[in-house]
Write an enzyme that holds these catalytic residues in place. Structure first.
Site, PDB file in Angstrom:
ATOM      1  N   HIS A 175      37.764  63.941  27.970  1.00  0.00           N
ATOM      2  CA  HIS A 175      37.536  63.527  26.574  1.00  0.00           C
ATOM      3  C   HIS A 175      38.822  63.107  25.856  1.00  0.00           C
ATOM      4  CE1 HIS A 175      39.381  67.168  24.883  1.00  0.00           C
ATOM      5  NE2 HIS A 175      39.006  67.690  26.041  1.00  0.00           N
ATOM      6  N   HIS A 209      46.050  50.968  35.261  1.00  0.00           N
ATOM      7  CA  HIS A 209      45.313  51.185  36.502  1.00  0.00           C
ATOM      8  C   HIS A 209      45.332  52.670  36.831  1.00  0.00           C
ATOM      9  CE1 HIS A 209      44.922  50.227  41.110  1.00  0.00           C
ATOM     10  NE2 HIS A 209      43.979  51.033  40.670  1.00  0.00           N
TER      11      HIS A 209
HETATM   12  O1  JB2 Z   1      51.731  35.901  41.277  1.00  0.00           O
HETATM   13  C1  JB2 Z   1      50.605  35.548  41.593  1.00  0.00           C
HETATM   14  C2  JB2 Z   1      49.784  36.288  42.496  1.00  0.00           C
HETATM   15  N1  JB2 Z   1      49.958  37.424  43.180  1.00  0.00           N
HETATM   16  C3  JB2 Z   1      48.799  37.652  43.859  1.00  0.00           C
HETATM   17  N2  JB2 Z   1      50.039  34.411  41.049  1.00  0.00           N
HETATM   18  C4  JB2 Z   1      48.771  34.008  41.356  1.00  0.00           C
HETATM   19  N3  JB2 Z   1      48.281  32.920  40.803  1.00  0.00           N
HETATM   20  N4  JB2 Z   1      47.990  34.682  42.200  1.00  0.00           N
HETATM   21  C5  JB2 Z   1      48.469  35.821  42.761  1.00  0.00           C
HETATM   22  N5  JB2 Z   1      47.925  36.670  43.602  1.00  0.00           N
HETATM   23  C6  JB2 Z   1      46.575  36.528  44.130  1.00  0.00           C
HETATM   24  O2  JB2 Z   1      45.858  37.715  43.903  1.00  0.00           O
HETATM   25  C7  JB2 Z   1      46.647  36.315  45.636  1.00  0.00           C
HETATM   26  O3  JB2 Z   1      46.332  34.973  45.958  1.00  0.00           O
HETATM   27  C8  JB2 Z   1      45.642  37.280  46.223  1.00  0.00           C
HETATM   28  O4  JB2 Z   1      44.606  36.649  46.913  1.00  0.00           O
HETATM   29  C9  JB2 Z   1      45.042  38.010  45.023  1.00  0.00           C
HETATM   30  C10 JB2 Z   1      44.972  39.478  45.224  1.00  0.00           C
HETATM   31  O5  JB2 Z   1      46.259  40.004  45.437  1.00  0.00           O
HETATM   32  P1  JB2 Z   1      46.555  41.036  46.606  1.00  0.00           P
HETATM   33  O6  JB2 Z   1      45.841  40.590  47.835  1.00  0.00           O
HETATM   34  O7  JB2 Z   1      48.038  41.186  46.653  1.00  0.00           O
HETATM   35  O8  JB2 Z   1      46.001  42.403  46.162  1.00  0.00           O
HETATM   36  P2  JB2 Z   1      44.803  42.864  45.211  1.00  0.00           P
HETATM   37  O9  JB2 Z   1      45.219  42.589  43.829  1.00  0.00           O
HETATM   38  O10 JB2 Z   1      43.515  42.309  45.669  1.00  0.00           O
HETATM   39  O11 JB2 Z   1      44.752  44.415  45.493  1.00  0.00           O
HETATM   40  C11 JB2 Z   1      45.796  45.307  45.117  1.00  0.00           C
HETATM   41  O12 JB2 Z   1      45.387  46.058  43.970  1.00  0.00           O
HETATM   42  C12 JB2 Z   1      44.183  46.814  44.183  1.00  0.00           C
HETATM   43  C13 JB2 Z   1      43.818  47.481  42.881  1.00  0.00           C
HETATM   44  C14 JB2 Z   1      46.045  46.233  46.296  1.00  0.00           C
HETATM   45  O13 JB2 Z   1      47.131  47.060  46.009  1.00  0.00           O
HETATM   46  C15 JB2 Z   1      44.816  47.056  46.583  1.00  0.00           C
HETATM   47  O14 JB2 Z   1      45.068  47.974  47.638  1.00  0.00           O
HETATM   48  C16 JB2 Z   1      44.378  47.802  45.328  1.00  0.00           C
HETATM   49  N6  JB2 Z   1      43.157  48.529  45.605  1.00  0.00           N
END
Ligand code: JB2
Length: 209
Positions: free
Chosen positions: A136, A145
């Site tokens: 609460h 996050h």
């Molecule tokens: O600087 C950026 C950038 N960094 C990552 N600019 C742009 N335009 N796009 C970015 N991305 C995009 O975010 C990448 O193309 C990638 O496909 C997408 C997701 O980033 P990533 O694969 O690094 O992680 P995530 O965000 O899906 O997951 C993270 O956060 C979650 C909450 C991981 O740490 C997971 O384990 C976690 N559960």
């Protein structure tokens, strides 16, 4: 059909998409990610283009969620897509328990088995990850996050853009600043400042970020 555009086709994007589908509020998902065109599908849903393609999709996909884990980037993109006219609904898994007195801003995702208790207030773009509990009267700033399995007692406040690492515990009335990181498995029993990394049991500030 209730269409949802998911920004980010990584691990977080997958979980957000499945959470949206489980909620039954959405039945058609599409992703945008700058990995396009080398990636064209995630799960069974299409990746339609890069982030710059969003402007042409506001009519077909008026609802959008930013599903990128990096807090600062997620907040930046929420502002960008809000100003393009997209709506940013909250995506809440049906097994999550959210008190009716909780106040939610926009673009928040709440994953399976999370619990958020009375009169807590969550800022825009927060991630409340799997099986975390927020008791609460907690206040989370924009873009916080809360990682899987965190337990946060009553009256805790966490500033904008901070990350509370997996499995951490935070006792009641603690204040954690903005843009800080609490390392996984920490036990937080005293306040933590802005822009620091802290970890351990008891959690201690280890340095600036
Ligand atoms: O600087 C950026 C950038 N960094 C990552 N600019 C742009 N335009 N796009 C970015 N991305 C995009 O975010 C990448 O193309 C990638 O496909 C997408 C997701 O980033 P990533 O694969 O690094 O992680 P995530 O965000 O899906 O997951 C993270 O956060 C979650 C909450 C991981 O740490 C997971 O384990 C976690 N559960």
């Amino acid at each position: 059909m209730n269409q949802l555009l998911v920004i980010g086709a990584g691990g977080h994007g997958k979980v957000v998409a499945e959470t949206a589908l489980a909620s039954s509020e959405w039945d058609n998902i599409a992703f945008l990610d700058d990995a396009f065109p080398s990636q064209k599908v995630l799960l069974s849903w299409p990746l339609l283009g890069t982030l710059d393609d969003a402007g042409g999709l506001t009519e077909e996909y008026p609802n959008l969620v930013v599903a990128i884990g990096r807090n600062s980037l997620r907040l930046q993109l929420i502002n960008r897509f809000s100003s393009l006219g997209f709506k940013l609904p909250n995506i809440i898994h049906p097994t999550a328990l959210v008190s009716p007195s909780v106040k939610l801003e926009k673009g928040i995702v709440i994953f399976p088995k999370a619990v958020i208790n009375a009169e807590s207030h969550l800022g825009s773009g927060c991630i409340i990850n799997t099986s975390s509990t927020i008791d609460h009267d907690c206040t989370l700033g924009d873009g916080v996050h809360v990682c899987p399995g965190v337990n946060m007692a009553g009256g805790v406040s966490v500033g904008e853009g901070s990350l509370i690492g997996t499995g951490s515990s935070i006792i009641q009335q603690i204040q954690i600043g903005s843009n800080s990181v609490v390392g996984a498995g920490s036990v937080v029993v005293s306040d933590i400042g802005d822009s620091v990394t802290a970890f351990g049991n008891p959690a201690r500030e280890q340095g600036n970020r």
